[in-house]
Design an enzyme around this catalytic site. Structure first.
Site, mmCIF file in Angstrom:
data_model
loop_
_atom_site.group_PDB
_atom_site.id
_atom_site.type_symbol
_atom_site.label_atom_id
_atom_site.label_comp_id
_atom_site.label_asym_id
_atom_site.label_seq_id
_atom_site.Cartn_x
_atom_site.Cartn_y
_atom_site.Cartn_z
ATOM 1 N N SER A 117 -2.315 -12.012 -2.923
ATOM 2 C CA SER A 117 -1.039 -11.784 -3.715
ATOM 3 C C SER A 117 -0.158 -11.244 -2.939
ATOM 4 O O SER A 117 -0.131 -11.338 -1.734
ATOM 5 C CB SER A 117 -1.456 -10.366 -4.543
ATOM 6 O OG SER A 117 -1.716 -9.051 -3.796
ATOM 7 N N LYS A 118 1.343 -11.151 -3.737
ATOM 8 C CA LYS A 118 2.474 -10.752 -2.889
ATOM 9 C C LYS A 118 3.175 -10.053 -4.053
ATOM 10 O O LYS A 118 3.344 -10.406 -5.154
ATOM 11 C CB LYS A 118 3.242 -12.090 -2.339
ATOM 12 C CG LYS A 118 4.010 -11.608 -1.331
ATOM 13 C CD LYS A 118 3.202 -10.992 -0.064
ATOM 14 C CE LYS A 118 3.871 -11.001 1.347
ATOM 15 N NZ LYS A 118 3.134 -10.754 2.389
ATOM 16 N N ALA A 119 3.971 -9.198 -3.637
ATOM 17 C CA ALA A 119 5.214 -8.689 -4.359
ATOM 18 C C ALA A 119 6.459 -8.779 -3.624
ATOM 19 O O ALA A 119 6.551 -8.423 -2.611
ATOM 20 C CB ALA A 119 4.734 -7.083 -4.909
ATOM 21 N N ASP A 123 5.374 -4.840 3.772
ATOM 22 C CA ASP A 123 5.855 -5.734 4.128
ATOM 23 C C ASP A 123 7.387 -5.582 4.517
ATOM 24 O O ASP A 123 7.574 -4.248 4.660
ATOM 25 C CB ASP A 123 5.730 -7.149 3.315
ATOM 26 C CG ASP A 123 6.119 -8.509 3.726
ATOM 27 O OD1 ASP A 123 6.576 -8.533 4.826
ATOM 28 O OD2 ASP A 123 5.530 -9.465 3.480
#
Length: 949
Positions: free
Chosen positions: A461-463, A521
């Site tokens: 996943s990534k935001a 991140d």
């Protein structure tokens, strides 16, 4: 003045004894909006003089207003003696004895105990206490509001009828935590003016709230100026929301169409932002963000837009949600009306897309009273653009629209983990560009994460949170970034925690429990990490310490321990040997790196190169945001080590340490910028290791710059330490045209995600003290495991590349796809196993864990770890074991419906082989024969025993 028929406008500027600045404004009349006009003009002097207090007065004959604004930080000296606050303590004692009527709202509470009250009063400004001594009931009521918001970023409101002498008027008390006082004042004034309330008196005070900053305490006496003013309950709800509204929403609901109200306005601006990256692919000009908002809020079409927002509100109204039949009927009716009445094709498409968004919304936090932003849990199909090339559909998407930010969280499995990055473009043009590609960037990063997460229980996943901070000062930008992180993550929690509050206020059309894990991140700082974990605990998340990785004390800091770079270097080591026939421990080699000495992956890769290969590693070029340094004979290792250890960028390279052939370029000149931007293409090196840079730096339009005039590459080997530095199309072209061997990011930099997964396990199984006590052993075991996993994949990667051809990125994706397919098949199969049979597989989960974590906590694993997580861990362990040992062809040629059965049988055969090996050790065979038989059994025994080929 009055007799002379003159209006008096007087501005006075002075200083209080403690140095703060006092601005006094005297104006004629008390017409509604006078305070708002003044606030808009004067509330903020500069970043160094924050607003700390206001007093607003109007004469009873309404001929004059006097407003006082105090700027600056109050002195700690000369606090009011506690004995002077006797009236406050006396009332608190009466409350504790139950002598104050309950209808006042002041009931016995620990906050009114003498010791607690003394502590609070010491946090308050002197002037505020002096006023409180005259009005102790008001003081203690505001103390209650402070308690509600203390330690949070929330707002608390109390509205009550004024005294008889102020008939028809209301006192509005507001406490808003960790907010800029001038902004809080401005927003409240705007809201009251919009609803036809005139501010007769006002006061603002700032109260310290420890590590949470300050709380702004506002008290206003307001007078309704029209009979159709909003209800007090609605006003209260809007005051709670206004702090978190985006300027575009406020303009729409405050200025252009007050009749819309906040909820509709927020839905409309959110949907406009959500549509933008999808429709911009179709026509970037027609569907620019500004044009989308202008089209759907055009006066000709605003009623349609408002009606669509009403459908959304009614669909997710927890007290009486629309049933499917009524919902479909209303959508059908408005769709027909739009198609018949709206002549503009672009606007028609936009309005229909808004209906499509509702159709693909599975849940939302629109009715959560204290929400920080507006969130949608979406069916991923809504983000498919017309004519878009088919690609893997995510498992789930969350979109969050908040004050000065929009954020996406994309995931590819039910339980997923990935970093959250903040993007803050420096110009309006860059912001528009990033806005149009935000979803695709988030998708690409999440998909890359899914490919690299093949060895762990969590899917990828990534935001990506895009923040509008153009032209802001550094302090204002930092403030907005921290607020955006809080709003975005709190909205995620709105949608995934199962509490009485969420069950009461959220209509869940998805119907399944969702588990998310985040990691830091770009631009996420330790302050954010700590807040997120604390907030997750407050909101009732099952394992709050696991919700966000890289905790300062109870985490494994990626940069400190170089976990990503440790994996990158394993791939570089294998690739140098297999591609260039260079043994780096014996033969010198050259390498160029993007990402500076102060960066995580780049800085640690430099340290590892020097640690593992010494002077054999000639780092001939380094480029980062500040510039680039180049030396064909290799940059000085000692100086690079100094920069890494002192966390300094490449521009700080000591010129005295440059050789006669070396050059240092800084970005303070056009020539320096050009050199920095082209370094990765220009310099010729054995290997290129991108460890920093924006996604898509090398793409299909510029990949040829990586080639020399004769068509050969400037580096034959690339190991991607950075995510998506080279696009898929560019990778393939570089391989086809120049034979460039590229180790893809989803293989090369997976060390970070492996480490974060172990952090999640540690957070679930160990308390913070136990983790910290054994941290050194745990970190060593994690590093050993990630190097081992990297080595197994690297060996398989080059073995299949050499045996079957094709490009290395293709081979990398095949490996990920095979492991993920086997994991998914096993996960489904495990659901059909009995509890007893699943227990026989628990040694796989134990072997997955670092030994120290397992030894300390495995007996409580079922108590602490969700069953779905255990199932995923077992599945991924067995899947990766099978693929790394037997190769992708073995897995890919099996029938999908039989794959899980074969994998489980493979595990049984491995146990049989282990027994044979133990028997072999006790046999009378000659040692050389034993060794040979052992090699044969380990290499192919389990697969041969399966009799599946």
């Amino acid at each position: 003045v009055k007799d002379a028929n003159m209006d008096l406008y007087l501005n006075l500027q002075s200083h209080l004894p403690d140095g703060r600045q006092l601005m006094t404004f005297i104006r004629p009349g008390t017409k509604p909006g006078t305070l708002l006009d003044m606030v808009n003009e004067f509330t903020h002097i500069d970043d160094y003089m924050p607003l700390c207090r206001i007093h607003v007065f109007s004469t009873k004959d309404e001929t004059m207003s006097l407003n006082m604004f105090v700027y600056g930080k109050r002195s700690k000296q000369g606090l009011t003696p506690l004995e002077s606050a006797s009236s406050i303590f006396e009332l608190a004692e009466s409350i504790q004895r139950g002598e104050v009527p309950a209808e006042t709202g002041l009931v016995p509470s620990p906050i009114f105990e003498e010791e607690a009250l003394e502590k609070y009063i010491k946090q308050c400004p002197n002037n505020y206490i002096r006023v409180g001594m005259d009005q102790p009931m008001r003081f203690l009521r505001q103390r209650q509001l402070f308690e509600v918001v203390s330690g949070t970023d929330g707002t608390a409101v109390h509205i009550d009828q004024a005294d008889a002498e102020e008939l028809g008027q209301y006192w509005v008390d507001v406490a808003t935590a960790n907010s800029l006082p001038q902004i809080a004042l401005q927003q409240l004034c705007q809201l009251l003016h919009m609803h036809n309330f005139d501010v007769v008196k006002a006061r603002l005070d700032i109260i310290e709230d420890g590590d949470n900053g300050n709380t702004s305490m506002l008290r206003m006496l307001v007078n309704p100026c029209a009979p159709d003013t909003v209800s007090l309950s609605a006003l209260r709800a809007e005051i709670l929301r206004v702090k978190w509204l985006d300027p575009s929403t406020m303009n729409l609901a405050f200025v252009r169409y007050p009749r819309l109200g906040f909820a509709r306005g927020e839905i409309i601006t959110a949907m406009c932002s959500l549509m933008h990256p999808v429709l911009a692919k179709e026509n970037a000009l027609a569907f620019s963000k500004a044009n989308i908002l202008e089209a759907v809020t055009n006066e000709r079409f605003i009623d349609y837009t408002s009606s669509i927002a009403d459908i959304f509100l009614d669909r997710f109204n927890p007290t009486n949600p629309l049933d499917d039949l009524e919902y479909e009927s209303r959508c059908r009716n408005i769709r027909e009306a739009i198609e018949n009445d709206v002549e503009d094709r672009v606007t028609t498409e936009l309005l229909l897309k808004m209906l499509d968004i509702i159709d693909h919304t599975l849940k939302t936090n629109i009715y959560m009273e204290n929400r920080y932003a507006l969130a949608f849990r979406l069916d991923p199909k809504v983000m498919i653009a017309k004519g878009e090339e088919k690609r893997e559909l995510p498992y789930g998407i969350v979109f969050v629209h908040g004050r000065r930010f929009n954020g996406y969280q994309v995931r590819f499995r039910d339980i997923s983990r990935g970093g959250m990055r903040l993007v803050t473009p420096k110009s309006s043009e860059l912001y528009a560009l990033e806005s149009s590609r935000q979803y695709d960037e988030c998708y690409g990063l999440a998909f890359a994460q899914q490919l690299k997460n093949k060895d762990i229980p969590e899917g990828g996943s990534k935001a990506v949170v895009l923040i509008e901070s153009v032209d802001m000062s550094d302090s204002s930008k930092g403030f907005v970034m921290r607020k955006s992180v809080k709003a975005f993550t709190d909205c995620l929690l709105d949608l995934i925690v199962e509490t009485e509050e969420t069950q009461k206020n959220i209509v869940d059309l998805y119907g399944k429990k969702e588990v998310l894990y985040l990691g830091p991140d770009e631009q996420v700082i330790p302050e954010d990490i700590n807040w997120i974990i604390k907030r997750a605990a407050y909101r009732g998340y099952q394992t709050p310490a696991a919700f966000m990785s890289s905790k300062p004390r109870a985490g494994i800091n990626h940069k400190e321990f170089g976990v990503t770079s440790e994996g990158v270097n394993v791939y570089l080591d294998v690739a140098l040997k297999r591609v260039l026939n260079i043994d780096p421990k014996v033969t010198p080699f050259t390498v160029k790196i993007t990402g500076g000495p102060d960066g995580d992956v780049a800085g640690n890769e430099m340290k590892i190169l020097m640690r593992e290969y010494g002077e054999n590693a000639k780092i001939i070029g380094i480029a980062d945001a500040s510039g680039c340094a180049e030396d064909p004979d290799g940059l000085d290792h000692g100086e690079l080590a100094r920069l890494v250890n002192q966390v300094l960028s490449i521009e700080h390279f000591d010129p005295k340490k440059l050789s006669s052939k070396a050059v240092l370029h800084k970005v303070d000149t056009a020539e320096g910028i050009k050199a920095r931007n082209s370094m990765h293409n220009r310099l010729e090196a054995d290997a290129f290791v991108p460890c920093g840079g924006r996604p898509g730096t090398i793409d299909i339009s510029n990949y040829h710059h990586f080639l020399r005039e004769d068509g050969s590459p400037s580096s034959k080997l690339v190991v991607e330490g950075a995510n998506l530095f080279i696009t898929n199309e560019a990778r393939q072209k570089l391989f086809e045209e120049a034979g460039v061997v590229i180790v893809k990011d989803s293989s090369a930099n997976k060390g970070g995600v492996i480490t974060s997964s172990y952090e999640i396990c540690a957070a679930m199984l160990l308390n913070e003290d136990d983790f910290f006590k054994h941290k050194q052993e745990i970190v060593s075991e994690v590093l050993e495991k990630l190097r081992g996993l990297a080595q197994m994949e690297a060996e398989l990667l080059f073995r299949e590349f050499e045996n079957f051809g094709g490009s290395l990125p293709e081979a990398s994706q095949v490996i990920s796809d095979c492991i993920n397919a086997a994991t998914d098949a096993l996960s489904l199969a495990l659901d059909s196993l009995s509890v007893e049979d699943r227990e026989t597989l628990m040694p796989l989960f134990r072997s997955y864990l670092p030994k120290t974590i397992a030894d300390l906590s495995f007996e409580k694993v079922h108590e602490c770890v969700p069953d779905q997580y255990i199932k995923n861990a077992i599945s991924s362990c067995l899947a990766s074991k099978l693929v790394y040992k037997e190769g992708t062809k073995f897995v890919a040629t099996q029938q999908p419906e039989k794959l899980a059965h074969i994998a489980l049988k493979y595990l049984e055969k491995e146990k049989e082989i282990a027994i044979l090996l133990e028997s072999l050790e006790n046999s009378d065979l000659h040692e050389e024969e034993k060794k040979r038989v052992k090699q044969l059994l380990e290499a192919g025994g389990a697969r041969t025993a399966l009799q599946v080929f």
